[in-house]
Scaffold this active site. Structure first.
Site, PDB file in Angstrom:
ATOM      1  N   LYS A  87       0.843  -1.205   0.000  1.00  0.00           N
ATOM      2  CA  LYS A  87       0.000   0.000   0.000  1.00  0.00           C
ATOM      3  C   LYS A  87       0.877   1.254   0.000  1.00  0.00           C
ATOM      4  O   LYS A  87       1.920   1.285   0.641  1.00  0.00           O
ATOM      5  CB  LYS A  87      -0.893  -0.031   1.246  1.00  0.00           C
ATOM      6  N   SER A 112      -9.764   1.711   2.934  1.00  0.00           N
ATOM      7  CA  SER A 112      -8.892   2.450   2.066  1.00  0.00           C
ATOM      8  C   SER A 112      -7.869   1.598   1.303  1.00  0.00           C
ATOM      9  O   SER A 112      -7.328   2.057   0.296  1.00  0.00           O
ATOM     10  CB  SER A 112      -8.135   3.499   2.883  1.00  0.00           C
ATOM     11  N   SER A 126      -9.933  -0.668   7.077  1.00  0.00           N
ATOM     12  CA  SER A 126      -9.335  -0.449   5.757  1.00  0.00           C
ATOM     13  C   SER A 126      -8.634  -1.644   5.119  1.00  0.00           C
ATOM     14  O   SER A 126      -8.295  -1.595   3.942  1.00  0.00           O
ATOM     15  CB  SER A 126      -8.346   0.716   5.818  1.00  0.00           C
TER      16      SER A 126
END
Lengths: 95, 488
Positions: free
Chosen positions: B84, B159, B183
Protein backbone atom coordinates in the site's frame (compact mmCIF):
# COMPACT_ATOMS: atom_id res chain seq x y z
CA UNK A 1 -25.15 21.42 14.82
CA UNK A 2 -24.55 24.89 13.45
CA UNK A 3 -20.94 25.96 13.01
CA UNK A 4 -20.61 29.74 12.94
CA UNK A 5 -18.35 31.45 10.48
CA UNK A 6 -15.90 32.71 13.11
CA UNK A 7 -15.46 29.17 14.43
CA UNK A 8 -14.68 27.70 11.00
CA UNK A 9 -12.25 30.55 10.40
CA UNK A 10 -10.53 29.84 13.69
CA UNK A 11 -10.32 26.14 12.88
CA UNK A 12 -8.85 26.73 9.44
CA UNK A 13 -6.31 29.08 10.97
CA UNK A 14 -5.32 26.58 13.66
CA UNK A 15 -5.08 23.89 10.97
CA UNK A 16 -2.91 26.12 8.75
CA UNK A 17 -5.43 25.96 5.94
CA UNK A 18 -6.76 28.68 3.75
CA UNK A 19 -10.41 28.51 2.73
CA UNK A 20 -12.48 30.48 0.28
CA UNK A 21 -15.86 31.77 1.45
CA UNK A 22 -17.56 29.03 -0.49
CA UNK A 23 -15.35 26.44 1.14
CA UNK A 24 -16.01 27.88 4.59
CA UNK A 25 -19.69 27.32 3.98
CA UNK A 26 -19.18 23.75 2.78
CA UNK A 27 -16.87 22.73 5.64
CA UNK A 28 -19.22 24.30 8.19
CA UNK A 29 -22.05 22.14 6.92
CA UNK A 30 -19.97 18.97 6.67
CA UNK A 31 -18.39 19.33 10.11
CA UNK A 32 -21.75 20.38 11.55
CA UNK A 33 -23.32 17.16 10.27
CA UNK A 34 -20.67 14.99 11.90
CA UNK A 35 -20.82 16.90 15.18
CA UNK A 36 -24.58 16.45 15.12
CA UNK A 37 -24.11 12.73 14.75
CA UNK A 38 -21.48 12.34 17.49
CA UNK A 39 -23.80 13.99 20.01
CA UNK A 40 -25.16 10.49 20.60
CA UNK A 41 -22.12 9.88 22.82
CA UNK A 42 -23.85 11.90 25.53
CA UNK A 43 -26.22 9.00 26.06
CA UNK A 44 -23.40 6.73 27.18
CA UNK A 45 -22.36 6.85 30.78
CA UNK A 46 -18.61 7.17 31.36
CA UNK A 47 -18.27 8.43 34.93
CA UNK A 48 -16.63 5.22 36.09
CA UNK A 49 -13.80 5.36 33.56
CA UNK A 50 -10.66 6.54 35.26
CA UNK A 51 -7.17 5.68 34.23
CA UNK A 52 -5.82 4.95 30.80
CA UNK A 53 -3.41 2.11 30.16
CA UNK A 54 -0.92 4.18 28.25
CA UNK A 55 -0.65 6.56 31.19
CA UNK A 56 0.58 3.73 33.39
CA UNK A 57 3.25 2.46 31.04
CA UNK A 58 6.24 4.19 29.64
CA UNK A 59 8.43 2.76 26.95
CA UNK A 60 12.14 3.33 27.03
CA UNK A 61 14.92 1.63 25.18
CA UNK A 62 18.63 2.08 25.49
CA UNK A 63 20.26 4.66 23.30
CA UNK A 64 22.71 3.33 20.78
CA UNK A 65 25.28 4.99 18.66
CA UNK A 66 25.00 4.58 14.91
CA UNK A 67 26.36 6.31 11.90
CA UNK A 68 23.75 8.24 9.94
CA UNK A 69 24.38 9.03 6.32
CA UNK A 70 20.98 10.20 5.26
CA UNK A 71 21.51 13.96 5.13
CA UNK A 72 21.92 14.13 1.35
CA UNK A 73 18.97 11.83 0.90
CA UNK A 74 16.81 13.91 3.24
CA UNK A 75 17.76 17.15 1.55
CA UNK A 76 17.08 15.70 -1.89
CA UNK A 77 13.38 15.47 -0.93
CA UNK A 78 13.02 19.14 -0.01
CA UNK A 79 11.34 21.60 -2.38
CA UNK A 80 14.15 24.12 -1.91
CA UNK A 81 17.58 23.85 -0.26
CA UNK A 82 20.85 25.69 -0.01
CA UNK A 83 23.99 23.89 1.16
CA UNK A 84 22.65 21.73 3.97
CA UNK A 85 19.67 23.93 4.79
CA UNK A 86 16.01 24.19 3.86
CA UNK A 87 15.06 27.43 2.18
CA UNK A 88 11.88 29.16 3.40
CA UNK A 89 10.38 32.60 2.81
CA UNK A 90 11.18 35.45 5.15
CA UNK A 91 10.08 34.67 8.71
CA UNK A 92 10.49 38.02 10.45
CA UNK A 93 9.69 41.53 9.35
CA UNK A 94 6.57 40.72 7.35
CA UNK A 95 2.94 41.24 8.20
CA UNK B 1 -26.30 -9.33 -15.88
CA UNK B 2 -23.44 -11.17 -17.55
CA UNK B 3 -20.81 -12.42 -15.23
CA UNK B 4 -17.55 -11.12 -16.58
CA UNK B 5 -14.77 -12.83 -14.69
CA UNK B 6 -11.97 -11.77 -16.98
CA UNK B 7 -10.39 -9.60 -14.28
CA UNK B 8 -10.28 -12.37 -11.68
CA UNK B 9 -7.47 -14.90 -11.59
CA UNK B 10 -6.51 -17.62 -9.17
CA UNK B 11 -2.98 -17.33 -7.78
CA UNK B 12 -0.46 -19.98 -6.86
CA UNK B 13 0.08 -20.22 -3.12
CA UNK B 14 2.96 -18.34 -1.57
CA UNK B 15 4.39 -21.58 -0.19
CA UNK B 16 4.41 -23.18 -3.65
CA UNK B 17 6.02 -20.14 -5.24
CA UNK B 18 8.76 -20.07 -2.60
CA UNK B 19 9.31 -23.82 -3.00
CA UNK B 20 9.61 -23.60 -6.80
CA UNK B 21 11.96 -20.63 -6.63
CA UNK B 22 13.94 -21.96 -3.69
CA UNK B 23 14.51 -25.33 -5.36
CA UNK B 24 15.53 -23.71 -8.67
CA UNK B 25 12.63 -25.42 -10.49
CA UNK B 26 11.99 -22.05 -12.12
CA UNK B 27 14.04 -18.92 -12.65
CA UNK B 28 13.91 -16.60 -9.59
CA UNK B 29 12.23 -13.95 -11.72
CA UNK B 30 9.54 -16.30 -13.05
CA UNK B 31 6.63 -15.30 -10.81
CA UNK B 32 7.64 -11.64 -10.79
CA UNK B 33 7.47 -11.59 -14.60
CA UNK B 34 4.07 -13.29 -14.51
CA UNK B 35 2.93 -10.67 -12.09
CA UNK B 36 4.22 -7.83 -14.28
CA UNK B 37 2.32 -9.26 -17.24
CA UNK B 38 -1.01 -9.23 -15.41
CA UNK B 39 -0.36 -5.72 -14.10
CA UNK B 40 0.34 -4.54 -17.62
CA UNK B 41 -2.77 -6.25 -18.93
CA UNK B 42 -5.30 -5.09 -16.35
CA UNK B 43 -4.03 -2.06 -14.49
CA UNK B 44 -5.38 0.45 -17.02
CA UNK B 45 -8.87 -0.66 -16.09
CA UNK B 46 -8.43 -1.66 -12.44
CA UNK B 47 -6.06 1.19 -11.46
CA UNK B 48 -4.90 -0.68 -8.37
CA UNK B 49 -1.16 -0.16 -8.84
CA UNK B 50 0.14 3.41 -8.71
CA UNK B 51 3.86 2.88 -9.18
CA UNK B 52 6.21 0.28 -10.53
CA UNK B 53 9.98 0.50 -10.73
CA UNK B 54 11.69 -1.96 -13.04
CA UNK B 55 15.17 -0.96 -11.85
CA UNK B 56 14.27 -1.67 -8.25
CA UNK B 57 12.76 -5.02 -9.23
CA UNK B 58 15.97 -5.88 -11.13
CA UNK B 59 18.18 -5.05 -8.18
CA UNK B 60 15.94 -6.92 -5.73
CA UNK B 61 16.07 -9.96 -8.03
CA UNK B 62 19.85 -9.75 -8.18
CA UNK B 63 20.09 -9.82 -4.39
CA UNK B 64 17.64 -12.72 -4.28
CA UNK B 65 19.68 -14.72 -6.81
CA UNK B 66 22.89 -14.14 -4.88
CA UNK B 67 21.27 -15.36 -1.67
CA UNK B 68 19.77 -18.43 -3.35
CA UNK B 69 23.10 -19.28 -4.94
CA UNK B 70 24.71 -19.16 -1.52
CA UNK B 71 22.13 -21.67 -0.30
CA UNK B 72 20.20 -19.26 1.93
CA UNK B 73 16.74 -20.65 2.72
CA UNK B 74 14.06 -18.01 2.24
CA UNK B 75 10.44 -18.61 3.30
CA UNK B 76 9.07 -16.24 0.64
CA UNK B 77 11.68 -16.67 -2.10
CA UNK B 78 10.64 -14.94 -5.33
CA UNK B 79 7.15 -14.04 -4.14
CA UNK B 80 5.95 -10.83 -5.83
CA UNK B 81 4.33 -8.44 -3.37
CA UNK B 82 2.58 -5.09 -3.72
CA UNK B 83 2.57 -2.69 -0.79
CA UNK B 84 0.00 0.00 0.00
CA UNK B 85 1.25 3.43 -0.94
CA UNK B 86 1.20 4.71 2.66
CA UNK B 87 3.95 2.25 3.62
CA UNK B 88 7.47 3.58 3.09
CA UNK B 89 9.63 2.11 0.35
CA UNK B 90 12.96 3.78 -0.36
CA UNK B 91 13.10 2.73 -4.01
CA UNK B 92 9.48 3.46 -4.95
CA UNK B 93 7.70 6.78 -4.49
CA UNK B 94 5.58 6.74 -1.31
CA UNK B 95 2.73 9.21 -1.61
CA UNK B 96 -0.20 7.92 0.49
CA UNK B 97 -2.02 8.71 -2.78
CA UNK B 98 -1.94 12.41 -1.95
CA UNK B 99 -0.89 15.36 -4.08
CA UNK B 100 0.96 16.44 -0.94
CA UNK B 101 3.53 13.65 -1.35
CA UNK B 102 3.89 13.30 -5.11
CA UNK B 103 7.39 12.14 -5.98
CA UNK B 104 8.39 11.59 -2.35
CA UNK B 105 11.04 8.94 -1.74
CA UNK B 106 11.49 7.99 1.93
CA UNK B 107 15.05 7.58 3.15
CA UNK B 108 14.27 4.12 4.56
CA UNK B 109 12.03 1.13 3.99
CA UNK B 110 9.29 0.51 6.52
CA UNK B 111 10.04 -2.27 9.02
CA UNK B 112 7.52 -4.58 7.32
CA UNK B 113 9.02 -3.97 3.87
CA UNK B 114 12.44 -4.80 5.25
CA UNK B 115 11.14 -8.03 6.75
CA UNK B 116 9.47 -9.06 3.50
CA UNK B 117 12.61 -8.36 1.49
CA UNK B 118 14.72 -10.36 3.95
CA UNK B 119 12.33 -13.27 3.50
CA UNK B 120 12.89 -13.29 -0.23
CA UNK B 121 9.91 -11.24 -1.44
CA UNK B 122 10.21 -8.95 -4.42
CA UNK B 123 8.32 -5.67 -4.02
CA UNK B 124 6.94 -5.06 -7.51
CA UNK B 125 4.83 -1.97 -6.92
CA UNK B 126 2.74 0.28 -4.73
CA UNK B 127 -1.01 -0.06 -4.28
CA UNK B 128 -3.61 2.64 -4.72
CA UNK B 129 -5.51 3.71 -1.59
CA UNK B 130 -7.65 6.51 -0.25
CA UNK B 131 -5.56 9.61 0.46
CA UNK B 132 -3.77 9.10 3.79
CA UNK B 133 -5.99 6.02 4.24
CA UNK B 134 -9.04 8.23 4.79
CA UNK B 135 -11.99 6.59 3.10
CA UNK B 136 -13.76 3.31 2.48
CA UNK B 137 -14.27 3.31 -1.29
CA UNK B 138 -10.80 4.14 -2.67
CA UNK B 139 -12.37 7.01 -4.58
CA UNK B 140 -10.53 9.60 -2.53
CA UNK B 141 -7.16 9.03 -4.19
CA UNK B 142 -4.96 11.44 -6.11
CA UNK B 143 -4.57 8.63 -8.68
CA UNK B 144 -8.31 8.17 -9.16
CA UNK B 145 -10.65 5.36 -8.10
CA UNK B 146 -9.85 1.64 -8.14
CA UNK B 147 -12.26 -0.67 -9.98
CA UNK B 148 -13.62 -3.83 -8.44
CA UNK B 149 -12.59 -6.84 -10.57
CA UNK B 150 -15.95 -8.53 -9.87
CA UNK B 151 -17.72 -5.65 -11.58
CA UNK B 152 -15.70 -2.72 -12.76
CA UNK B 153 -18.50 -0.20 -12.27
CA UNK B 154 -18.30 -0.89 -8.52
CA UNK B 155 -15.84 0.41 -5.94
CA UNK B 156 -13.10 -1.75 -4.50
CA UNK B 157 -13.77 -0.60 -0.97
CA UNK B 158 -11.04 1.09 0.99
CA UNK B 159 -8.89 2.45 2.07
CA UNK B 160 -6.64 -0.48 1.02
CA UNK B 161 -8.64 -0.93 -2.21
CA UNK B 162 -5.61 -1.27 -4.45
CA UNK B 163 -4.16 -3.96 -2.19
CA UNK B 164 -7.39 -5.98 -2.29
CA UNK B 165 -7.81 -5.68 -6.07
CA UNK B 166 -4.18 -6.56 -6.82
CA UNK B 167 -4.76 -9.86 -5.01
CA UNK B 168 -8.23 -10.56 -6.45
CA UNK B 169 -7.02 -9.97 -10.01
CA UNK B 170 -4.12 -12.35 -9.49
CA UNK B 171 -1.46 -9.68 -10.02
CA UNK B 172 0.30 -10.88 -6.86
CA UNK B 173 -0.48 -13.53 -4.26
CA UNK B 174 0.17 -11.16 -1.38
CA UNK B 175 -0.19 -7.47 -0.57
CA UNK B 176 0.11 -5.28 2.49
CA UNK B 177 -2.57 -2.86 3.58
CA UNK B 178 -3.25 -0.82 6.68
CA UNK B 179 -6.37 -0.82 8.83
CA UNK B 180 -7.46 2.13 10.98
CA UNK B 181 -11.22 1.55 10.97
CA UNK B 182 -11.63 -1.40 8.61
CA UNK B 183 -9.34 -0.45 5.76
CA UNK B 184 -7.97 -3.98 5.24
CA UNK B 185 -11.06 -6.02 6.07
CA UNK B 186 -13.71 -4.02 4.19
CA UNK B 187 -11.96 -3.95 0.76
CA UNK B 188 -11.01 -7.62 1.28
CA UNK B 189 -14.70 -8.33 1.81
CA UNK B 190 -15.84 -6.30 -1.20
CA UNK B 191 -13.23 -7.92 -3.46
CA UNK B 192 -13.59 -11.53 -2.29
CA UNK B 193 -10.16 -11.94 -0.70
CA UNK B 194 -8.79 -12.59 2.78
CA UNK B 195 -7.63 -9.63 4.87
CA UNK B 196 -6.12 -9.73 8.35
CA UNK B 197 -6.00 -6.81 10.76
CA UNK B 198 -3.57 -7.79 13.49
CA UNK B 199 -3.83 -6.92 17.19
CA UNK B 200 -2.72 -3.35 17.85
CA UNK B 201 0.97 -3.60 18.69
CA UNK B 202 1.60 -6.90 16.89
CA UNK B 203 3.05 -5.36 13.72
CA UNK B 204 5.51 -2.49 13.74
CA UNK B 205 4.16 0.79 12.39
CA UNK B 206 7.63 2.16 11.73
CA UNK B 207 7.49 3.51 8.20
CA UNK B 208 3.69 3.57 8.00
CA UNK B 209 2.50 7.08 7.16
CA UNK B 210 0.44 7.84 10.24
CA UNK B 211 -3.28 8.56 10.06
CA UNK B 212 -4.49 7.74 13.59
CA UNK B 213 -1.58 6.28 15.50
CA UNK B 214 -3.57 4.58 18.26
CA UNK B 215 -5.70 2.71 15.71
CA UNK B 216 -3.44 2.07 12.68
CA UNK B 217 -2.14 -1.45 12.04
CA UNK B 218 -0.45 -2.92 8.98
CA UNK B 219 -1.70 -6.32 7.82
CA UNK B 220 -1.61 -8.77 4.90
CA UNK B 221 -4.17 -9.53 2.19
CA UNK B 222 -4.22 -12.66 0.02
CA UNK B 223 -6.49 -15.09 -1.77
CA UNK B 224 -5.85 -17.80 0.80
CA UNK B 225 -5.79 -17.78 4.59
CA UNK B 226 -2.57 -19.81 4.46
CA UNK B 227 -0.78 -17.06 2.51
CA UNK B 228 -1.97 -14.34 4.83
CA UNK B 229 -0.90 -16.40 7.85
CA UNK B 230 2.58 -16.90 6.43
CA UNK B 231 2.96 -13.17 5.75
CA UNK B 232 1.77 -12.41 9.28
CA UNK B 233 4.52 -14.60 10.71
CA UNK B 234 7.08 -12.61 8.77
CA UNK B 235 5.86 -9.08 9.49
CA UNK B 236 4.72 -9.81 13.05
CA UNK B 237 8.11 -9.99 14.71
CA UNK B 238 8.98 -7.47 17.38
CA UNK B 239 10.49 -4.12 16.39
CA UNK B 240 12.25 -2.34 19.26
CA UNK B 241 12.11 0.91 17.31
CA UNK B 242 8.32 1.12 17.49
CA UNK B 243 7.51 1.75 21.14
CA UNK B 244 3.92 0.56 20.70
CA UNK B 245 5.10 -2.77 19.29
CA UNK B 246 4.61 -5.44 21.95
CA UNK B 247 7.39 -8.00 22.45
CA UNK B 248 6.87 -11.77 22.42
CA UNK B 249 6.94 -12.13 26.21
CA UNK B 250 4.29 -9.55 26.80
CA UNK B 251 2.16 -10.95 23.97
CA UNK B 252 2.22 -14.38 25.56
CA UNK B 253 1.31 -12.82 28.91
CA UNK B 254 -1.75 -11.10 27.48
CA UNK B 255 -2.76 -14.18 25.52
CA UNK B 256 -2.60 -16.36 28.65
CA UNK B 257 -5.30 -14.28 30.34
CA UNK B 258 -7.84 -15.78 27.97
CA UNK B 259 -8.96 -19.37 27.54
CA UNK B 260 -10.57 -21.40 24.81
CA UNK B 261 -14.00 -22.84 25.47
CA UNK B 262 -15.23 -23.75 22.01
CA UNK B 263 -17.76 -20.91 22.05
CA UNK B 264 -18.45 -18.30 19.40
CA UNK B 265 -20.52 -15.15 19.87
CA UNK B 266 -22.51 -13.62 17.03
CA UNK B 267 -22.70 -9.85 17.46
CA UNK B 268 -26.35 -8.87 17.09
CA UNK B 269 -25.65 -5.16 16.44
CA UNK B 270 -23.77 -6.00 13.24
CA UNK B 271 -27.04 -7.19 11.71
CA UNK B 272 -29.01 -4.06 12.57
CA UNK B 273 -30.69 -1.72 10.13
CA UNK B 274 -29.32 -1.30 6.66
CA UNK B 275 -27.71 -4.71 6.24
CA UNK B 276 -28.12 -6.37 2.85
CA UNK B 277 -30.40 -9.41 3.32
CA UNK B 278 -28.17 -11.63 1.16
CA UNK B 279 -25.35 -10.92 3.59
CA UNK B 280 -27.32 -11.79 6.71
CA UNK B 281 -28.52 -14.97 5.02
CA UNK B 282 -25.02 -15.99 4.03
CA UNK B 283 -23.64 -15.28 7.51
CA UNK B 284 -26.50 -17.45 8.81
CA UNK B 285 -25.22 -20.32 6.63
CA UNK B 286 -21.75 -19.81 8.03
CA UNK B 287 -23.09 -20.00 11.58
CA UNK B 288 -24.61 -23.38 10.71
CA UNK B 289 -21.24 -24.49 9.33
CA UNK B 290 -19.50 -23.46 12.52
CA UNK B 291 -22.04 -25.40 14.58
CA UNK B 292 -21.43 -28.46 12.43
CA UNK B 293 -17.72 -28.07 13.19
CA UNK B 294 -18.58 -28.49 16.86
CA UNK B 295 -18.63 -24.90 18.05
CA UNK B 296 -21.28 -23.66 20.40
CA UNK B 297 -22.67 -20.50 18.80
CA UNK B 298 -24.63 -17.87 20.73
CA UNK B 299 -26.02 -14.48 19.76
CA UNK B 300 -24.81 -11.69 21.99
CA UNK B 301 -25.60 -8.00 22.21
CA UNK B 302 -23.15 -5.13 22.79
CA UNK B 303 -25.37 -2.03 23.01
CA UNK B 304 -22.30 0.14 23.47
CA UNK B 305 -21.34 -0.51 19.84
CA UNK B 306 -23.82 2.13 18.83
CA UNK B 307 -21.31 4.65 20.16
CA UNK B 308 -18.29 3.17 18.35
CA UNK B 309 -18.53 5.12 15.12
CA UNK B 310 -18.93 8.45 16.89
CA UNK B 311 -16.00 7.72 19.20
CA UNK B 312 -13.92 6.66 16.21
CA UNK B 313 -14.49 9.81 14.18
CA UNK B 314 -13.48 11.94 17.14
CA UNK B 315 -10.37 9.97 18.07
CA UNK B 316 -9.19 9.31 14.52
CA UNK B 317 -9.58 12.90 13.36
CA UNK B 318 -7.97 14.25 16.54
CA UNK B 319 -4.92 12.10 15.91
CA UNK B 320 -4.95 12.91 12.19
CA UNK B 321 -4.97 16.65 12.84
CA UNK B 322 -1.77 16.21 14.81
CA UNK B 323 -0.13 13.65 12.50
CA UNK B 324 -0.79 15.67 9.36
CA UNK B 325 0.62 18.86 10.84
CA UNK B 326 4.05 17.74 9.59
CA UNK B 327 3.16 18.46 5.96
CA UNK B 328 4.34 22.02 5.70
CA UNK B 329 5.93 22.33 2.26
CA UNK B 330 9.37 22.86 3.77
CA UNK B 331 11.26 19.60 4.26
CA UNK B 332 9.54 17.32 1.76
CA UNK B 333 6.37 17.00 -0.23
CA UNK B 334 4.33 19.59 -2.04
CA UNK B 335 5.11 23.31 -1.92
CA UNK B 336 2.84 25.92 -3.47
CA UNK B 337 3.99 27.40 -6.73
CA UNK B 338 2.38 30.74 -5.90
CA UNK B 339 4.52 33.50 -4.53
CA UNK B 340 4.16 33.94 -0.78
CA UNK B 341 5.18 36.74 1.50
CA UNK B 342 5.95 34.79 4.65
CA UNK B 343 6.27 31.34 6.18
CA UNK B 344 2.67 31.22 7.40
CA UNK B 345 1.40 31.78 3.89
CA UNK B 346 3.72 29.10 2.59
CA UNK B 347 2.26 26.58 5.06
CA UNK B 348 -1.31 27.61 4.36
CA UNK B 349 -1.17 27.63 0.61
CA UNK B 350 0.87 24.44 0.38
CA UNK B 351 -1.47 22.56 2.70
CA UNK B 352 -4.64 23.92 1.09
CA UNK B 353 -3.45 22.93 -2.38
CA UNK B 354 -1.83 19.64 -1.35
CA UNK B 355 -4.66 18.02 0.65
CA UNK B 356 -8.04 16.94 -0.72
CA UNK B 357 -11.24 18.26 0.83
CA UNK B 358 -11.85 15.02 2.75
CA UNK B 359 -8.44 15.26 4.40
CA UNK B 360 -8.91 18.94 5.20
CA UNK B 361 -12.30 18.20 6.69
CA UNK B 362 -10.84 15.58 9.02
CA UNK B 363 -7.96 17.85 10.03
CA UNK B 364 -10.36 20.64 10.97
CA UNK B 365 -12.74 18.30 12.77
CA UNK B 366 -9.79 16.90 14.73
CA UNK B 367 -8.60 20.40 15.53
CA UNK B 368 -12.08 21.22 16.79
CA UNK B 369 -12.44 18.23 19.14
CA UNK B 370 -9.04 18.98 20.68
CA UNK B 371 -9.54 22.69 21.05
CA UNK B 372 -10.04 24.54 24.32
CA UNK B 373 -13.61 24.40 25.49
CA UNK B 374 -14.53 21.33 23.45
CA UNK B 375 -11.85 18.85 24.51
CA UNK B 376 -13.76 17.36 27.46
CA UNK B 377 -17.10 17.12 25.70
CA UNK B 378 -15.68 15.47 22.59
CA UNK B 379 -12.20 14.00 22.75
CA UNK B 380 -12.18 13.03 26.41
CA UNK B 381 -15.68 11.61 26.19
CA UNK B 382 -14.76 9.60 23.09
CA UNK B 383 -11.72 8.02 24.66
CA UNK B 384 -13.73 7.05 27.74
CA UNK B 385 -16.33 5.41 25.53
CA UNK B 386 -13.50 3.69 23.71
CA UNK B 387 -12.16 2.36 26.99
CA UNK B 388 -15.59 0.98 27.85
CA UNK B 389 -15.88 -0.69 24.46
CA UNK B 390 -12.52 -2.33 24.94
CA UNK B 391 -13.43 -3.55 28.46
CA UNK B 392 -16.66 -4.99 27.14
CA UNK B 393 -14.85 -6.93 24.40
CA UNK B 394 -12.32 -8.22 26.94
CA UNK B 395 -15.12 -9.40 29.21
CA UNK B 396 -16.76 -11.22 26.32
CA UNK B 397 -13.49 -12.94 25.51
CA UNK B 398 -13.55 -14.51 28.97
CA UNK B 399 -16.50 -16.48 27.69
CA UNK B 400 -16.04 -16.67 23.92
CA UNK B 401 -13.12 -17.76 21.73
CA UNK B 402 -14.27 -15.66 18.79
CA UNK B 403 -16.87 -13.06 17.92
CA UNK B 404 -18.32 -13.02 14.44
CA UNK B 405 -20.49 -11.04 12.07
CA UNK B 406 -20.39 -9.61 8.57
CA UNK B 407 -17.37 -7.50 7.63
CA UNK B 408 -19.51 -4.98 5.79
CA UNK B 409 -23.28 -4.37 5.83
CA UNK B 410 -23.19 -4.02 2.02
CA UNK B 411 -21.43 -5.65 -0.90
CA UNK B 412 -19.47 -3.57 -3.45
CA UNK B 413 -21.46 -0.46 -4.34
CA UNK B 414 -21.52 1.87 -7.35
CA UNK B 415 -18.74 4.38 -7.82
CA UNK B 416 -19.72 7.93 -6.96
CA UNK B 417 -22.12 6.96 -4.19
CA UNK B 418 -19.97 7.77 -1.17
CA UNK B 419 -19.08 11.15 -2.56
CA UNK B 420 -22.72 12.20 -2.39
CA UNK B 421 -23.24 11.73 1.33
CA UNK B 422 -20.16 11.51 3.51
CA UNK B 423 -21.92 10.77 6.79
CA UNK B 424 -23.84 7.88 5.23
CA UNK B 425 -20.58 6.50 3.90
CA UNK B 426 -18.95 6.74 7.34
CA UNK B 427 -21.80 4.59 8.67
CA UNK B 428 -20.71 1.75 6.37
CA UNK B 429 -17.77 1.15 8.72
CA UNK B 430 -20.14 0.05 11.49
CA UNK B 431 -18.92 -3.57 11.63
CA UNK B 432 -15.20 -2.94 11.55
CA UNK B 433 -14.53 0.18 13.61
CA UNK B 434 -15.09 -1.19 17.13
CA UNK B 435 -12.31 -3.74 16.53
CA UNK B 436 -9.79 -0.94 16.03
CA UNK B 437 -11.06 0.92 19.08
CA UNK B 438 -10.52 -2.23 21.14
CA UNK B 439 -7.18 -3.02 19.44
CA UNK B 440 -8.26 -6.60 18.62
CA UNK B 441 -7.22 -8.87 15.75
CA UNK B 442 -9.83 -9.67 13.09
CA UNK B 443 -9.94 -11.39 9.74
CA UNK B 444 -12.33 -11.12 6.81
CA UNK B 445 -12.88 -14.32 4.86
CA UNK B 446 -14.84 -14.46 1.58
CA UNK B 447 -17.71 -16.90 2.06
CA UNK B 448 -20.23 -16.37 -0.72
CA UNK B 449 -21.81 -14.11 -3.33
CA UNK B 450 -24.91 -11.98 -3.20
CA UNK B 451 -27.58 -12.22 -5.89
CA UNK B 452 -25.66 -9.75 -8.04
CA UNK B 453 -22.61 -11.98 -7.94
CA UNK B 454 -20.64 -9.75 -5.57
CA UNK B 455 -18.54 -11.19 -2.73
CA UNK B 456 -19.64 -11.39 0.90
CA UNK B 457 -17.10 -11.41 3.72
CA UNK B 458 -17.39 -13.03 7.15
CA UNK B 459 -15.53 -11.24 9.92
CA UNK B 460 -14.01 -13.18 12.78
CA UNK B 461 -12.67 -11.20 15.74
CA UNK B 462 -10.15 -12.92 17.96
CA UNK B 463 -8.64 -12.63 21.43
CA UNK B 464 -5.73 -10.18 21.68
CA UNK B 465 -2.45 -11.46 20.20
CA UNK B 466 -4.00 -14.78 19.28
CA UNK B 467 -3.75 -14.44 15.52
CA UNK B 468 -2.81 -18.11 15.27
CA UNK B 469 -6.21 -19.32 16.56
CA UNK B 470 -7.87 -16.74 14.32
CA UNK B 471 -6.05 -18.10 11.31
CA UNK B 472 -6.85 -21.69 12.16
CA UNK B 473 -10.62 -21.10 12.45
CA UNK B 474 -10.43 -18.99 9.27
CA UNK B 475 -8.93 -21.96 7.46
CA UNK B 476 -11.81 -24.17 8.57
CA UNK B 477 -14.33 -21.59 7.37
CA UNK B 478 -12.48 -21.19 4.08
CA UNK B 479 -12.47 -24.93 3.49
CA UNK B 480 -16.23 -25.21 4.02
CA UNK B 481 -17.06 -22.13 1.96
CA UNK B 482 -14.92 -23.20 -1.04
CA UNK B 483 -14.88 -19.63 -2.25
CA UNK B 484 -11.86 -20.13 -4.53
CA UNK B 485 -14.12 -21.88 -7.04
CA UNK B 486 -15.37 -18.45 -8.08
CA UNK B 487 -11.94 -17.52 -9.45
CA UNK B 488 -10.83 -18.50 -12.93
Amino acid sequence: VKIEQDLIQRLSQLSQLQLSQEEEQWYSEEIGKILGYVELLERFQTDDVQEFDHEKTSFFRDDFEAKSEVITKVLSQAPSTEQSMFVVPKVLGTE
Amino acid sequence: MTKDKSYLAKVKSVKDIARDVGSFSVDPSFFVKESMNIIEKHNDVLNCVVSIDKNSIESQLKILEEKLNKGVKLPLAGVPVIVKDNICTSDFPTTACSKMLQGFYPTQDAFVVNELKHSGCIIVGKANCDEFAMGNSNENSFFGPVSNPWNISKVSGGSSGGSAVAVASGMVPLTLGSDTGGSIRQPASLCGVVGLKPTYGHVSRRGLIAYASSLDQIGPLGQKVEDVALAMEIIGCHDPLDSTCVDENERRGIQKRFQKRGKIGVIKEFFDKGINSDISEEIGNQIQNLKSLGYQVETISIPLLEAALAAYYIIATAEASSNLARYDGVRYGYRTKESVRNLDQLYRKSRSEGFSSEVKKRIMLGTFVLSHGYFEAYYDKARKVRKNIQSQFYRLFNEFDFLIGPTSPVTAFDKGKTLEDSLASYLLDVCTISVNLAGLPAISIPVGLDRKGLPIGLQVIGQPFDESSLVSIAEKIEKKAEFSRHFN
